[in-house]
Design a protein around this motif. Structure first.
Motif, mmCIF file in Angstrom:
data_model
loop_
_atom_site.group_PDB
_atom_site.id
_atom_site.type_symbol
_atom_site.label_atom_id
_atom_site.label_comp_id
_atom_site.label_asym_id
_atom_site.label_seq_id
_atom_site.Cartn_x
_atom_site.Cartn_y
_atom_site.Cartn_z
ATOM 1 N N ALA A 144 61.468 14.978 60.291
ATOM 2 C CA ALA A 144 62.208 14.589 61.499
ATOM 3 C C ALA A 144 63.688 14.446 61.195
ATOM 4 O O ALA A 144 64.546 14.887 61.985
ATOM 5 N N ASP A 145 64.009 13.878 60.045
ATOM 6 C CA ASP A 145 65.408 13.692 59.661
ATOM 7 C C ASP A 145 66.140 15.027 59.539
ATOM 8 O O ASP A 145 67.208 15.205 60.127
ATOM 9 N N VAL A 146 65.571 15.981 58.804
ATOM 10 C CA VAL A 146 66.263 17.259 58.603
ATOM 11 C C VAL A 146 66.237 18.136 59.852
ATOM 12 O O VAL A 146 67.088 19.008 60.021
ATOM 13 N N ALA A 147 65.271 17.893 60.738
ATOM 14 C CA ALA A 147 65.185 18.662 61.982
ATOM 15 C C ALA A 147 66.024 18.042 63.092
ATOM 16 O O ALA A 147 66.198 18.651 64.152
ATOM 17 N N GLY A 148 66.516 16.826 62.852
ATOM 18 C CA GLY A 148 67.297 16.145 63.886
ATOM 19 C C GLY A 148 66.449 15.733 65.074
ATOM 20 O O GLY A 148 66.902 15.754 66.211
ATOM 21 N N ARG A 149 65.208 15.351 64.799
ATOM 22 C CA ARG A 149 64.259 14.960 65.845
ATOM 23 C C ARG A 149 63.794 13.528 65.642
ATOM 24 O O ARG A 149 63.900 12.970 64.551
ATOM 25 N N GLU A 150 63.216 12.961 66.685
ATOM 26 C CA GLU A 150 62.580 11.639 66.589
ATOM 27 C C GLU A 150 61.281 11.792 65.802
ATOM 28 O O GLU A 150 60.608 12.826 65.875
ATOM 29 N N GLN A 151 60.911 10.780 65.062
ATOM 30 C CA GLN A 151 59.640 10.811 64.345
ATOM 31 C C GLN A 151 58.467 10.736 65.326
ATOM 32 O O GLN A 151 58.533 10.032 66.327
ATOM 33 N N VAL A 152 57.413 11.442 65.022
ATOM 34 C CA VAL A 152 56.184 11.401 65.813
ATOM 35 C C VAL A 152 55.652 9.965 65.859
ATOM 36 O O VAL A 152 55.137 9.517 66.885
ATOM 37 N N LEU A 209 43.635 11.424 61.281
ATOM 38 C CA LEU A 209 43.794 12.865 61.474
ATOM 39 C C LEU A 209 44.594 13.190 62.733
ATOM 40 O O LEU A 209 45.310 14.184 62.765
ATOM 41 N N GLY A 210 44.490 12.343 63.753
ATOM 42 C CA GLY A 210 45.290 12.558 64.958
ATOM 43 C C GLY A 210 46.771 12.486 64.648
ATOM 44 O O GLY A 210 47.558 13.347 65.069
ATOM 45 N N TYR A 211 47.161 11.441 63.925
ATOM 46 C CA TYR A 211 48.568 11.301 63.545
ATOM 47 C C TYR A 211 48.979 12.424 62.597
ATOM 48 O O TYR A 211 50.001 13.070 62.795
ATOM 49 N N PHE A 212 48.156 12.688 61.575
ATOM 50 C CA PHE A 212 48.493 13.761 60.641
ATOM 51 C C PHE A 212 48.681 15.090 61.366
ATOM 52 O O PHE A 212 49.657 15.803 61.147
ATOM 53 N N ASP A 213 47.737 15.440 62.239
ATOM 54 C CA ASP A 213 47.817 16.734 62.926
ATOM 55 C C ASP A 213 49.024 16.822 63.858
ATOM 56 O O ASP A 213 49.616 17.896 64.009
ATOM 57 N N ALA A 214 49.400 15.713 64.481
ATOM 58 C CA ALA A 214 50.592 15.713 65.338
ATOM 59 C C ALA A 214 51.848 15.965 64.502
ATOM 60 O O ALA A 214 52.734 16.733 64.903
ATOM 61 N N VAL A 215 51.923 15.343 63.337
ATOM 62 C CA VAL A 215 53.064 15.559 62.435
ATOM 63 C C VAL A 215 53.029 16.980 61.902
ATOM 64 O O VAL A 215 54.061 17.668 61.841
ATOM 65 N N HIS A 216 51.852 17.444 61.520
ATOM 66 C CA HIS A 216 51.709 18.811 61.009
ATOM 67 C C HIS A 216 52.205 19.826 62.043
ATOM 68 O O HIS A 216 52.936 20.758 61.711
#
Length: 169
Positions: free
Chosen positions: A57-65, A105-112
């Motif tokens: 998220a930091d390098v993409a300039g996005r909010e964290q999931v 897995l829900g959180y992991f898959d959303a981040v993935h």
């Protein structure tokens, strides 16, 4: 093969290991620690996902999931939202308790999904962009992503080891 394809493949391998380590487990297995100082599968997968979420998220300039999709609220851990598990004490590790594989897995898959969306569009030249000047030498985007991949694979392997140890008991 483009650099972005290699990165997508590497993050996909992390996803495979995480799913193999977590799927089908109950709360007792997810939260078990091989000894009082060891990390549980819940903590390992939560931590590796938090690090990936935070760094990408930091390098993409996005909010964290974690915040953007209120995974922090769903997990309801006794930590501030910015906590990633880095430097956690044994007591803090024990506080990461998850009742079902679906939450992890829900959180992991959303981040993935967000990670693959970001890295899949990168050019080889973009990987040279400096993303952290606090190190000597400064850290490029490519180095940061490889660091995340290495850390995630190490922790996913640890989670798989814990699962195997628990299943052999």
């Amino acid at each position: 093969m483009k650099a972005a394809d290699v990165l997508v493949d590497a993050f996909g391998r992390i996803q495979e290991v995480v799913h193999e380590a977590v799927e089908g487990l109950g709360a007792e297995q997810l939260n078990a620690r091989l000894d009082r100082g060891a990390n549980s599968i819940s903590w390992l997968v939560w931590h590796l996902t938090r690090i990936q979420d935070d760094h990408v998220a930091d390098v993409a300039g996005r909010e964290q999931v974690w915040v953007d999709e209120d995974w922090a609220g769903r997990f309801a851990l006794p930590f501030p939202p910015e906590a990633t598990g880095y430097g956690h004490s044994s007591k803090q590790v024990a506080a990461v308790r998850v009742d079902s594989p679906g939450l992890l897995l829900g959180y992991f898959d959303a981040v993935h999904e967000r990670t693959v969306d970001f890295v899949g569009g990168l050019s080889a030249q973009a990987l040279n962009r400096i993303v952290d000047e606090s190190w000597d030498p400064p850290v490029s985007l490519g180095v940061r992503l490889v660091s995340v991949i290495a850390d995630d694979l190490q922790h996913a392997g640890q989670a798989a080891f814990v699962r195997g140890s628990l299943e052999r008991r």
